[in-house]
Design a protein around this motif. Structure first.
Motif, PDB file in Angstrom:
ATOM      1  N   GLU A 341       0.821  -1.222   0.000  1.00  0.00           N
ATOM      2  CA  GLU A 341       0.000   0.000   0.000  1.00  0.00           C
ATOM      3  C   GLU A 341       0.853   1.269   0.000  1.00  0.00           C
ATOM      4  O   GLU A 341       0.448   2.298  -0.539  1.00  0.00           O
ATOM      5  N   HIS A 342       2.037   1.179   0.597  1.00  0.00           N
ATOM      6  CA  HIS A 342       2.778   2.404   0.901  1.00  0.00           C
ATOM      7  C   HIS A 342       3.986   2.655   0.019  1.00  0.00           C
ATOM      8  O   HIS A 342       4.627   3.702   0.137  1.00  0.00           O
ATOM      9  N   ARG A 343       4.304   1.724  -0.869  1.00  0.00           N
ATOM     10  CA  ARG A 343       5.521   1.880  -1.682  1.00  0.00           C
ATOM     11  C   ARG A 343       5.555   3.187  -2.479  1.00  0.00           C
ATOM     12  O   ARG A 343       6.557   3.917  -2.414  1.00  0.00           O
ATOM     13  N   THR A 403      -0.190   5.054   9.055  1.00  0.00           N
ATOM     14  CA  THR A 403      -0.568   4.384  10.297  1.00  0.00           C
ATOM     15  C   THR A 403      -1.429   3.165   9.980  1.00  0.00           C
ATOM     16  O   THR A 403      -2.236   3.191   9.029  1.00  0.00           O
ATOM     17  N   ALA A 404      -1.250   2.134  10.785  1.00  0.00           N
ATOM     18  CA  ALA A 404      -2.046   0.911  10.603  1.00  0.00           C
ATOM     19  C   ALA A 404      -3.523   1.150  10.902  1.00  0.00           C
ATOM     20  O   ALA A 404      -4.379   0.361  10.509  1.00  0.00           O
ATOM     21  N   GLN A 405      -3.825   2.269  11.612  1.00  0.00           N
ATOM     22  CA  GLN A 405      -5.225   2.592  11.931  1.00  0.00           C
ATOM     23  C   GLN A 405      -6.026   2.874  10.663  1.00  0.00           C
ATOM     24  O   GLN A 405      -7.229   2.667  10.628  1.00  0.00           O
ATOM     25  N   HIS A 406      -5.350   3.399   9.664  1.00  0.00           N
ATOM     26  CA  HIS A 406      -6.044   3.766   8.426  1.00  0.00           C
ATOM     27  C   HIS A 406      -5.310   3.173   7.248  1.00  0.00           C
ATOM     28  O   HIS A 406      -4.465   3.818   6.640  1.00  0.00           O
ATOM     29  N   MET A 407      -5.583   1.948   6.980  1.00  0.00           N
ATOM     30  CA  MET A 407      -5.011   1.345   5.772  1.00  0.00           C
ATOM     31  C   MET A 407      -5.902   0.199   5.318  1.00  0.00           C
ATOM     32  O   MET A 407      -6.752  -0.285   6.069  1.00  0.00           O
ATOM     33  N   GLN A 408      -5.707  -0.176   4.078  1.00  0.00           N
ATOM     34  CA  GLN A 408      -6.501  -1.265   3.507  1.00  0.00           C
ATOM     35  C   GLN A 408      -5.876  -2.620   3.801  1.00  0.00           C
ATOM     36  O   GLN A 408      -6.562  -3.630   3.816  1.00  0.00           O
TER      37      GLN A 408
END
Ligand code: DUC
Ligand code: ZN
Ligand code: ZN
Length: 462
Positions: A341-343, A403-408
Motif C-alpha cells: 500500500e505504501h511503496r 498508520t495501521a489505523q487507516h489502511m486497507q
C-alpha cells in the motif's frame, strides 16, 4: 463516454511535460498539449503529476509458509495496492512439492480471479523440478506466465545448483526470466542452529543468522551459473552492498543482470532488531534489514540506474498470534512484512522529494522497467496511445502520516508506522475506470489477469 485528465504533468522515464490525456474505453487514446472537452468527462489534474500505474512485481498474497497463512489475501492486498497507486501486482504462484505447475497456477487463479481490485499476473515459483515439470514450462508461457522464481534458501522451496542451471537454460529458451531469492540455505540453517544452541533466541538472532555474505555468496553463485547457462537474470530483494558488488562484477563481464530492491531495505535498518517487548519480530523478514551503509549503497545504485526495479516483497503476518509463534524462538517467526500500500508514497517522499531519485526514475523503477522485464510493456508501464489506461493522478501537495489505523492492508501493523509522507493519488484509473478518489477505494474487484509475453531484456546501462 471518453474521459479527459486535464492540466497535469505527464511523468515518463524519458522526461516530463504538461499535457492532457484522453481515455477511450479502457485505453489511452491521445495525449496532447490541450484537448477539447467535446462532451467528455473531465478530471482536473492541475498541480498533479500523472504517473503510469505503478507495478509491484513482488507480492505474496494468500500464501502459506506451512506454519502461517499471510494476513493479506487478494481482497485486502489488492485494495491496499490500488489505493496507493499500484494498478498491477505480480504475485508468486507457488508450486508445492509433488504438485504440477498447472495445478499451482490453477490454485492461484482461484485465489485471485474475481477478487482482485487491481490487475494481476503471476510468476511461477518452482520448488519441485523434474522432467514432467520441465515439460510444463511451455504451458506456463502459453498461459501468460513468463517469469519464474527460485529460492536458494528455505528447505521446502529451494532448488539445487544443478537444478538452477537446468531451469535457467530452459527458461532462457522461451525468453522468460528467472528471479532468485539469493541466500545460501545451508549456511542459514547452520547459523540458525548455532544461535539456538547458544540460547540466542530473540529476534536479534535473526539478522545474525543471515549476514551479508550469505546473500553475496548466493548472488555470486547464481551469477556464475547464469553465465554458464547464458541466461539474463533477475535478482529479487537485493539488500546488501556486498551482494551489489557481485552484480557489478558480473555486469563488467557483459552479463545481463536485473536487480530489484524493496522499500524496507532503503528505509529501515538493523537497529529494528533491538526493540523491546518482542516488537522486533515485526521486522523479521528475509533477507533481514541491513546496515546504514547498505541502505546508502542501494539508494546510490537507484540513482545510477544500477538497480532496475523497486517492489515490496509484501508478505504480511499479524504481530499478534502469527509473529508471536516465535516468541521463544526467533526461527519460528514467520518471515515477511507488509508494504504494497505504501511503496509509492514512501518512494516519492524519501526518494523524489529528498532528491535521491528523480520522479522520472520513479516512473521507471516502479512501473516501466518492471513492465518491460516481465513482458507487459507497453500494455502496462507506459502512457502511450494504445496502452491500458492505468493512470495515477498524483497529488504532490498532500501531507500525511502512515498508520495501521487507516489502511486497507489487513494486518495489525505497518513497519512504517508514524512515517510522514508527501503525496498520494488524488485519483487512480484502472483500464479507464476510476477506482480510487482521494484515499478511498470507490470501485473494487475490478482487476483482470494480465497475460504476459516474453521478457524484453531491455538494455540497461547506457
Ligand atoms: N522473504 C520474506 O521475508 N517473506 C516472504 C518470502 C521471502 O523470501
Ligand atoms: Zn525471497
Ligand atoms: Zn518474496
Amino acid at each position: 463516454m471518453s474521459k479527459i485528465i486535464k492540466g497535469g504533468t505527464i511523468v515518463t522515464p524519458k522526461g516530463s511535460f504538461a499535457a492532457d490525456l484522453r481515455i477511450e474505453d479502457n485505453k489511452i487514446a491521445e495525449i496532447a498539449e490541450q484537448l477539447p472537452a467535446d462532451g467528455a468527462e473531465v478530471l482536473d489534474a492541475t498541480g498533479c503529476l500523472l504517473f503510469p500505474g505503478f507495478i509491484d512485481a513482488h507480492t505474496h498474497f494468500d500464501m502459506s509458509t506451512g506454519t502461517a497463512l499471510t494476513a493479506d489475501n487478494f481482497h485486502s492486498g489488492t485494495r491496499g495496492a490500488i489505493v496507493g497507486g499500484t494498478t498491477t501486482i505480480v504475485d508468486f504462484a507457488t508450486q508445492e512439492k509433488g504438485e504440477t505447475l498447472v495445478q499451482a497456477l490453477k490454485n492461484w487463479h482461484a485465489k485471485a480471479d474475481g477478487v482482485s481490485s487491481c490487475d494481476y499476473a503471476f510468476h511461477m515459483a518452482i520448488s519441485d523440478w523434474n522432467p514432467s515439470v520441465r515439460n510444463e514450462i511451455d504451458t506456463m508461457v502459453a498461459e501468460g506466465v513468463t517469469s519464474f522464481k527460485l529460492y536458494l534458501a528455505y528447505d521446502n522451496l529451494r532448488v539445487s545448483d544443478g537444478e538452477l542451471y537446468e531451469i535457467l537454460k530452459c527458461v532462457r529458451d522461451v525468453h522468460g526470466i528467472i528471479g532468485v531469492h539469493c541466500e545460501n540455505g545451508d549456511l542459514v540453517n547452520e547459523m540458525i542452529a548455532e544461535k539456538r544452541a547458544a540460547g540466542e533466541l530473540t529476534p536479534a538472532a535473526h539478522p545474525a543468522s543471515r549476514p551479508d555474505f550469505v546473500e553475496a555468496e548466493a548472488v555470486s553463485r547464481y551469477l556464475y551459473i547464469a553465465e554458464a547457462s547464458d541466461a539474463p537474470v533477475n535478482i529479487v530483494h537485493l539488500s546488501t552492498k556486498l551482494g551489489f558488488d557481485e552484480v557489478l562484477k558480473a555486469r563488467a563481464k557483459g552479463q545481463k543482470v536485473y536487480v530489484e530492491t524493496c522499500p524496507h531495505y532503503l528505509m529501515l535498518d538493523e537497529s529494528r532488531y533491538n526493540l523491546e517487548n518482542f516488537e522486533s519480530a515485526k521486522y523479521v523478514c528475509s533477507p533481514p534489514l541491513r546496515k546504514k551503509e547498505d541502505q546508502q549503497c542501494l539508494w546510490t545504485a537507484l540513482k545510477n540506474n544500477d538497480i532496475d526495479t523497486v517492489s515490496t516483497d509484501h508478505c504480511s503476518f499479524n504481530f499478534k498470534k502469527q509473529k508471536e509463534q516465535g516468541r521463544d524462538d526467533f526461527s519460528k517467526i514467520p518471515n515477511g512484512m507488509p508494504g504494497v500500500e505504501h511503496r509509492p508514497a514512501v518512494m516519492y517522499t524519501y526518494g523524489v522529494c529528498e532528491n535521491r531519485i528523480t520522479k522520472e526514475q520513479m516512473a521507471a523503477q516502479l512501473s516501466e522497467n518492471t513492465a518491460r522485464l516481465f513482458g507487459m510493456y507497453p500494455q502496462k508501464g507506459a502512457m502511450l496511445a494504445g496502452s491500458d489506461a492505468d493512470i495515477v493522478v498524483w497529488d504532490p501537495s498532500f501531507k500525511g502520516t502512515i498508520t495501521a489505523q487507516h489502511m486497507q492492508q489487513n494486518v495489525d501493523y505497518t513497519p512504517y508506522e508514524g512515517l510522514a509522507v508527501t503525496g498520494r493519488p488524488k485519483a487512480v484509473f484502472l483500464r479507464g475506470q476510476q477506482v480510487v478518489q482521494d484515499g478511498e477505494v470507490i470501485a473494487e474487484h475490478c482487476g483482470a489477469y494480465v497475460h504476459r509475453h516474453e521478457s524484453e531484456y531491455y538494455p540497461q546501462h547506457g
